[in-house]
Motif scaffolding. Structure first.
Motif: not given
Length: 241
Positions: A212-224
């Motif tokens: 999740r952190r890698n996805l967010r740091n890449a720039g994605f908006i992440v939802q569970k």
């Protein structure tokens, strides 16, 4: 009952070694993991990858649509997506499905795994008409007049980085992060983000914190979201427009 089969294709490709659970469910010896949920892999595909990428609703506008996938595996995601695409697509629209796979199965193994869902076998046989050429080179193959499939064979970080395409939706379906961390690395998630259209989406079965952190740091908006078959959580998200 399980049986063990070893690859001997003689084509120079490094092959995974499979066990078969319940006769037709493949298990990777290399990664110590099943290729899909034991409850029902097809329902898992529909819930996670198709449903949480907003498909097939997003196809209603017509035009071209590109899906990219980390991990071709048994081809189940591609085949179920193709089946739903045939039912929902507009005239003249085209689906381009790109999958990144380091260890492609043999044709007989793919068909054995898909045999759990007999109505997918006709589509599987049409796909396998292009095998093994599909599994040895990054060549787009027409599955029908509105659908192409490209399997990019090799390590995902290298192949995704080299890919010049842009995806409208990503299926992040590598083996479990604890067993195959390279498929979820910060570098690969950066490459996935760079090859996602503005407003494009992703979905994955995992909710691992470091992924999740890698996805967010890449720039994605992440939802569970609730996971499949009683699994507590999964993730989906999008690249901001």
């Amino acid at each position: 009952m399980t049986e063990r089969e070893k690859r001997t294709l003689g084509d120079g490709l490094d092959r995974d070694e499979l066990s078969w659970t319940d006769g037709d469910m493949p298990f990777s010896a290399r990664f110590g993991d099943h290729f899909y949920a034991r409850e029902d892999g097809r329902a898992e595909t529909a819930h996670i990858f198709i449903g949480h990428n907003g498909l097939p609703d997003r196809w209603s506008e017509g035009g071209d649509f590109t899906i990219a996938e980390l991990g071709f595996g048994t081809g189940l995601n591609a085949l179920e997506t193709w089946r739903q695409w045939i039912a929902a697509r507009r005239p003249g629209a085209r689906l381009h499905f790109h999958s990144f796979e380091a260890f492609p199965m043999q044709a007989a193994e793919l068909r054995k795994a898909i045999g759990r869902w007999p109505d997918l076998l006709p589509l599987c046989d049409r796909l396998l008409a292009h095998w093994p050429a599909l599994s040895t080179a990054s060549t787009p193959w027409p599955l029908d007049e509105q659908t192409t499939l490209t399997v990019h064979v090799g390590d995902a970080p290298d192949r995704v980085t080299a890919w010049e395409g842009i995806a409208d939706a990503w299926y992040l379906d590598g083996f479990a992060p604890a067993r195959n961390p390279d498929m979820w690395s910060a570098e690969l998630m950066d490459a996935v983000f760079a090859r996602t259209a503005p407003g494009g989406s992703f979905a994955t079965y995992t909710a691992a914190g470091w992924v999740r952190r890698n996805l967010r740091n890449a720039g994605f908006i992440v939802q569970k979201h609730p996971g499949f078959a009683g699994k507590r959580e999964m993730m989906a998200g999008y690249r901001p427009s």
